[in-house]
Scaffold this active site. Structure first.
Site, PDB file in Angstrom:
ATOM      1  N   HIS A  26     -12.127 -26.404   3.110  1.00  0.00           N
ATOM      2  CA  HIS A  26     -11.909 -27.051   1.842  1.00  0.00           C
ATOM      3  C   HIS A  26     -11.891 -28.619   1.937  1.00  0.00           C
ATOM      4  CE1 HIS A  26     -11.241 -26.366  -2.274  1.00  0.00           C
ATOM      5  NE2 HIS A  26     -10.439 -27.173  -2.310  1.00  0.00           N
ATOM      6  N   ASP A  65     -14.438 -22.282   4.012  1.00  0.00           N
ATOM      7  CA  ASP A  65     -13.337 -22.451   3.031  1.00  0.00           C
ATOM      8  C   ASP A  65     -12.680 -21.352   2.739  1.00  0.00           C
ATOM      9  OD1 ASP A  65     -12.046 -23.492   0.985  1.00  0.00           O
ATOM     10  OD2 ASP A  65     -13.615 -24.615   0.237  1.00  0.00           O
ATOM     11  N   SER A 109     -13.330 -29.668  -5.277  1.00  0.00           N
ATOM     12  CA  SER A 109     -12.458 -28.622  -5.443  1.00  0.00           C
ATOM     13  C   SER A 109     -12.483 -28.584  -7.069  1.00  0.00           C
ATOM     14  CB  SER A 109     -10.901 -29.073  -5.002  1.00  0.00           C
ATOM     15  OG  SER A 109     -10.296 -27.770  -5.213  1.00  0.00           O
TER      16      SER A 109
END
Length: 655
Positions: free
Chosen positions: A604, A572, A485
């Site tokens: 994600h 995602d 991330s």
């Protein structure tokens, strides 16, 4: 670079990656409210599901009560009366969660091994979220649904036993959260204004009244009502004089605020408050520093905690879940080298009965110490961090892997971390920096990260590397960076903006283009859109667009000289697959070596163990090749097949 470049470790064996990233045998246990049962998560036919057993029975007497074979159950709660287990589940990582209920006492459905679970929200492409399960009405759950407006959740009252759904409030006022008092009455809401300010509202029959507010650069939110439901605890750092968040009591009628407590050591933000479910009184406040520090307000719980801490030395102790009379608790104990032990604790007799140890087969004697450290960044700002050094070898001139956390408005904490332990077992020093913009260290530290993506925030990581090199711990020619991330962004930014620093990078669901990242924010993140704009750059303004373009690693891909491994979940909703595709294409078109993994059943980050095992099998070999650490050359047939399935031929990627 070959494995031979790294100092041979003859005392610590290479631990199987399955021990770190495979399914834990048992985890996430919760007592039923009457104490008769323990629920927990355990694999069922290869996928994590919810199981239940009688409290006095051994775990091998448990039976599964859910049977989702496509995706692990991420978590669950008991209903207030213990009749149901409630859980949320999405599809393939799309984050469109539905809320389900199952009665563990029901017999299995015909032809099945588990009771039938009922979908209480039953909507496609909609994200449901649980707000409250009221004590006084145990057959009710208050749920938010964004089926009418994808950006905002309307509030519903759902009857668990029947699935009947009643609309309580249509959300046309930018409400980000609803709050109920201890009697289950809707009292407050948190609104995010269009300028990003937070407003605590008193909920009235046909309107809202603002009773407290703070700016977009401050924090304020309700926590829970006090015992008599007249005042509400809030966390706030409102005002120029306040840096660290503190706990206050707010009168929802008058708006009068009364200070309760801030960190007694004046080091970190207010962390958390725990309350008695029996009396609704405040039991303890908790602060997350180099280690967790609890401050008990209840003398009986303080006595119990001291007794437990004496017996579970060198571990952090916590009360996980208890019965409604608060006489029986599940207690957890963990440390940097202990993923977690769970005990049943009888407060009356002080009988402490061992239940299970998370990742039982993981040999603790080979795990490594996580040390809190700090260092100065490029502008002199002190950066707190954690350092894990490999055991069994001289801790000098080591290959280093920096692991920046995601968020970025998050933080790393002391305790067992599977990635740092895995990498240290492979012979790497592991640095986890809480760079500026991380939460927990006051609003000045948090706001120091505003407009500093790829600049000062990246410096905080770079100067951590320099610090370890200067101490002789890290070999400056063997520095790697791995993150997910925001940590994936920091990986790409590190390779693009400091190309001489790193010898390899692994970016997991990392955004490469800040413009396309902001353009693809999920609708249900609307309440946080302004936060992104004020902390990253406003794409609606020319200077904001220039800043976002300048800080996007994609636009400096020609500077990248270190090998890169990119990992992505196809579904995602936060960092779209296009973010990874475009950086892969940019490097490929340069004729630059880049590796790419894409899991078609993930979002994600990876939830399925087989995908994590495949990813880390690839990552450890990649890092060993370029940094000289150790790696496990073998894999189970399932992991090997999955790695082959998710490995992308970069020649096929289109931008």
């Amino acid at each position: 670079m070959s494995n031979k470049a790294h100092q041979t470790d003859t005392t610590v064996p290479i631990l199987d990656r399955e021990l770190f990233f495979g399914d834990p045998e048992i985890t996430a246990a919760e007592l039923s409210p009457d104490g008769q049962f323990i629920a927990f998560i355990k694999p069922y036919k290869g996928t994590r599901n919810v199981w239940v057993k009688r409290t006095g029975d051994p775990f091998d007497k448990a039976r599964p009560v859910t049977a989702d074979l496509k995706r692990p159950i991420p978590g669950y709660i008991w209903s207030r009366d213990g009749r149901y287990i409630l859980f949320a589940q999405d599809k393939a990582g799309d984050e469109n969660y539905n809320v389900w209920a199952v009665n563990p006492a029901d017999p299995p459905a015909p032809g099945e091994e588990v009771p039938a679970a009922r979908n209480l929200t039953h909507l496609e492409g909609v994200r449901a979220q649980i707000y409250d399960v009221p004590k006084k009405d145990p057959d009710v759950v208050f749920v938010g649904l964004n089926d009418r407006d994808a950006a905002w959740h309307d509030l519903y009252r759902v009857t668990i036993s029947t699935g009947e759904r009643t609309l309580l409030r249509k959300n046309t006022d930018r409400i980000a959260q609803w709050f109920f008092d201890n009697g289950g009455t809707l009292r407050l809401a948190l609104r995010i204004a269009e300028n990003g300010d937070s407003e605590i509202l008193r909920v009235e029959e046909n309107r809202f009244t603002t009773i407290y507010s703070c700016t977009v650069f401050e924090t304020c939110f309700p926590v829970r009502f006090n015992a008599d439901n007249k005042l509400v605890y809030i966390v706030t750092d409102k005002g120029e004089e306040s840096d660290l968040t503190h706990l206050s009591l707010l009168n929802p009628d008058s708006g009068v605020e009364e200070f309760v407590e801030s960190d007694p050591l004046n080091r970190v933000d207010f962390g958390a408050a725990t309350f008695s479910e029996r009396t609704d009184e405040l039991i303890a406040t908790i602060y997350e520093d180099e280690r967790t520090r609890p401050y008990f307000k209840d003398k009986a719980f303080q006595s119990d905690y001291d007794w437990l801490q004496e017996r579970l030395r060198d571990k952090e102790v916590s009360f996980i879940s208890g019965t409604r009379d608060e006489l029986l608790f599940l207690v957890g104990a963990h440390s940097d080298r202990e993923p977690g032990e769970t005990y049943l604790f009888d407060r009356e007799t002080r009988a402490l009965t061992f239940q299970y140890r998370i990742r039982e087969e993981l040999p603790r004697e080979y795990l490594c110490e996580m040390k809190p450290i700090s260092y100065r960044s490029s502008d002199g700002l002190e950066i707190p961090a954690f350092l894990t050094l490999p055991a069994g070898i001289e801790q000098k001139n080591l290959p280093l892997v920096v692991v920046p956390h995601g968020g970025p408005w998050f933080r790393d904490s002391w305790g067992y971390n599977p990635i740092s332990q895995f990498l240290s077992n492979r012979g790497y020093a592991v640095l986890q920096p809480n760079f500026r913009g991380s939460i927990g260290y006051g609003k000045r530290f948090l706001n120091a990260g505003n407009n500093e993506w790829g600049r000062k925030m990246q410096d905080d990581i770079t100067w951590g590397v320099k610090h370890l090199v200067s101490l002789g711990i890290a070999d400056q020619k063997r520095i790697g960076i791995l993150g997910g991330s925001y940590g994936g962004y920091a990986t790409l930014a590190g390779l693009a903006f400091t190309p001489d620093l790193y010898a390899a990078g692994v970016s997991i669901v990392g955004p490469s283009n800040l413009m396309t990242l902001l353009e693809s924010i999920p609708p249900y993140w609307e309440s946080g859109r302004k936060i992104f704009e004020v902390r990253l750059g406003d794409p609606s303004k020319p200077e904001g667009r220039r800043q976002l373009e300048e800080r996007s690693p994609l636009n400096s891909a020609n500077n990248i000289r270190a090998p890169l491994l990119v990992v992505q979940g196809a579904n995602d909703p936060r960092v779209k697959k296009a973010e990874s595709d475009q950086i892969v294409v940019a490097l490929r078109d340069r004729g630059f070596p880049v590796e790419y993994l894409v899991a078609d059943d993930e979002g994600h980050g990876f939830a399925k163990p087989v995908n994590n095992l495949a990813m880390f099998a690839a990552a450890e070999k990649f890092l060993a090749t370029h940094l000289g650490g150790r790696y496990q050359p073998t894999a189970t047939p399932e992991t090997a097949r999955r790695l082959k399935d998710i490995t992308v031929d970069v020649r096929s990627v289109e931008r």
